[in-house]
Write an enzyme that holds these catalytic residues in place. Structure first.
Site, PDB file in Angstrom:
ATOM      1  N   THR A 323      45.255  94.887  67.957  1.00 47.35           N
ATOM      2  CA  THR A 323      45.078  94.489  69.360  1.00 47.35           C
ATOM      3  C   THR A 323      43.702  93.867  69.594  1.00 47.35           C
ATOM      4  O   THR A 323      42.792  93.998  68.783  1.00 47.35           O
ATOM      5  CB  THR A 323      45.216  95.700  70.301  1.00 47.35           C
ATOM      6  N   CYS A 324      43.568  93.207  70.753  1.00 43.50           N
ATOM      7  CA  CYS A 324      42.310  92.542  71.103  1.00 43.50           C
ATOM      8  C   CYS A 324      41.373  93.492  71.828  1.00 43.50           C
ATOM      9  O   CYS A 324      40.769  93.124  72.837  1.00 43.50           O
ATOM     10  CB  CYS A 324      42.589  91.325  71.965  1.00 43.50           C
ATOM     11  N   ASP A 325      41.290  94.725  71.363  1.00 44.29           N
ATOM     12  CA  ASP A 325      40.355  95.681  71.957  1.00 44.29           C
ATOM     13  C   ASP A 325      39.442  96.150  70.841  1.00 44.29           C
ATOM     14  O   ASP A 325      39.916  96.557  69.775  1.00 44.29           O
ATOM     15  CB  ASP A 325      41.119  96.864  72.554  1.00 44.29           C
ATOM     16  N   ASN A 366      48.798  94.810  75.150  1.00 41.06           N
ATOM     17  CA  ASN A 366      48.681  93.519  74.460  1.00 41.06           C
ATOM     18  C   ASN A 366      50.050  92.978  74.030  1.00 41.06           C
ATOM     19  O   ASN A 366      50.141  92.129  73.154  1.00 41.06           O
ATOM     20  CB  ASN A 366      47.810  93.657  73.204  1.00 41.06           C
TER      21      ASN A 366
END
Ligand SMILES: *Cc1c(COP(=O)(O)O)cnc(C)c1O
Length: 376
Positions: A323-325, A366
């Site tokens: 994910t983009c975290d 996401n």
């Protein structure tokens, strides 16, 4: 990994990530607990993995259940196990939910303060309550901290209040911290419990039960003692502190019941470096903290990971989710050894994932689907 899981993965290939859990292992674990603590009632901690197949299997074997919410209580009732086999073990409950549990037949409730006792006296009159006492969680990889429980002196007052309000002051509970590697971790809490029993007995209130909680470990990378060693140590502590007046006991294993029964099949999405000189690779999987591996928080739980290239030379890498975290990194402070030949698209098998994964997965962060779960 069991032959049944291996066979399932071969016969039913599908998109990863997915959790596959072997019920035979859960059944073996259940009997191992029953043998190790033969006079103790088992309450499976439903939150570890609430899959209906697991609850059905345990219900058939005679297990009771530790539930934290109306949702979990309803899942257990759906197995046909009666409400008499349910403990509402969360110390933090809405009064409405206490009332609903009472209407469903539940008569056993956890408390750790007078305010919660008052709710139960109003919404579930005459029920049995047990008071949770604080436990420091030393020796546990996933300690449960100061969020739950009160000190021993307060427990005396809480249970006396319960008695005054017409409830049954049934006993005490504690949790020594999850993934507890020290087989003697129960000793101190049992010593304190015995003093609370004595103090209340002098006030004319006879407690009858000690809930020994969970904490029994699953085998991850670090090796841990087996269930019989825990059973022996706990029995010795009970005798040491209660002499020949042993209380009824219950245990609430979650992780120890299902942890080693499941594994997650995942895929390598990307392997890259941050600069040409970088010696450590970043390996990104299609599962991370939001896909079910939340217990890698602070790198607390280190899962064994198998690849098809395990014979090859290994080197440390940072392991991360898709994910983009930026918190979605599994292991970085202590990098993880994986084969140098590992390649994009390879399958990896993350072992001992039966507990605290399927329901820790986010709904769709996401745009990634929640973890698929196959119970076989
Ligand atoms: C989570 C929990 C358990 C299970 O703990 P494990 O360490 O997974 O065995 C048992 N009892 C209570 C009250 C819990 O909250």
């Amino acid at each position: 990994m069991t032959d049944r899981i291996k066979d399932f993965l071969r016969r039913f290939p599908s998109e990863s990530p997915r959790l596959v859990l072997d019920l035979d292992i859960v059944e073996q674990n259940y009997h191992a607990f029953a043998r190790a603590l033969p006079d103790t009632r088992l309450y499976y901690a439903v939150k570890a993995n609430p899959a209906p197949e697991i609850l059905d299997l345990l219900a058939r074997n005679g297990s009771s259940f530790d539930c934290a919410s109306i949702g979990e209580i309803e899942l257990v009732l759906a197995t046909g196990a009666g409400a008499g086999r349910i403990s509402f073990g969360n110390t933090i409950k809405k009064e409405r939910d206490i009332g609903r549990a009472f209407d469903l037949g539940v008569r056993l409730f956890a408390v750790d303060c007078v305010e919660e006792v008052e709710k139960i006296a109003r919404a579930a009159p005459g029920s049995n309550v047990f008071c949770r006492i604080l436990c420091d969680g030393d020796g546990a990889d996933w300690p449960l901290s100061r969020k739950f429980g009160c000190d021993a002196q307060m427990a005396v007052d809480v249970l006396q209040k319960a008695h005054q309000l017409g409830l049954v002051a049934h006993g005490l509970s504690f949790h020594v911290g999850s993934q507890q590697a020290n087989i003697n971790a129960w000793d101190q809490a049992l010593k304190v419990s015995a003093t609370v029993f004595d103090e209340l007995s002098m006030r004319g209130i006879a407690l009858s039960m000690v809930n020994l909680g969970g904490g029994f470990p699953a085998q991850y990378l670090k090796s841990v003692p087996g269930v019989p060693a825990y059973g022996d140590a706990i029995f010795r502590s009970l005798c040491r502190h209660f002499g020949n007046r042993l209380p009824q006991t219950i245990i609430e294993p979650g992780r120890g019941m299902v942890g080693n029964a499941g594994m997650i099949e995942a895929e390598v999405v990307l392997i890259s470096k941050k600069s040409e000189q970088d010696s450590v690779r970043w390996v990104y999987l299609d599962i991370g903290k939001f896909g079910g591996l939340a217990e890698t928080m602070d790198e607390a739980i280190r899962y064994p990971i198998k690849t098809d290239r395990d014979g090859d030379e290994k080197a440390p890498c940072v392991l991360a989710g898709p994910t983009c975290d930026s918190v979605d990194v599994l292991y970085e402070k202590t990098p993880y050894e994986l084969p140098i030949s590992l390649s994009i698209g390879d399958r990896v098998l993350i072992e001992a994932c039966g507990a605290y994964t399927s329901t820790y997965a986010s709904v769709s962060f996401n745009g990634f689907e929640p973890l698929q779960s196959h119970v076989i």
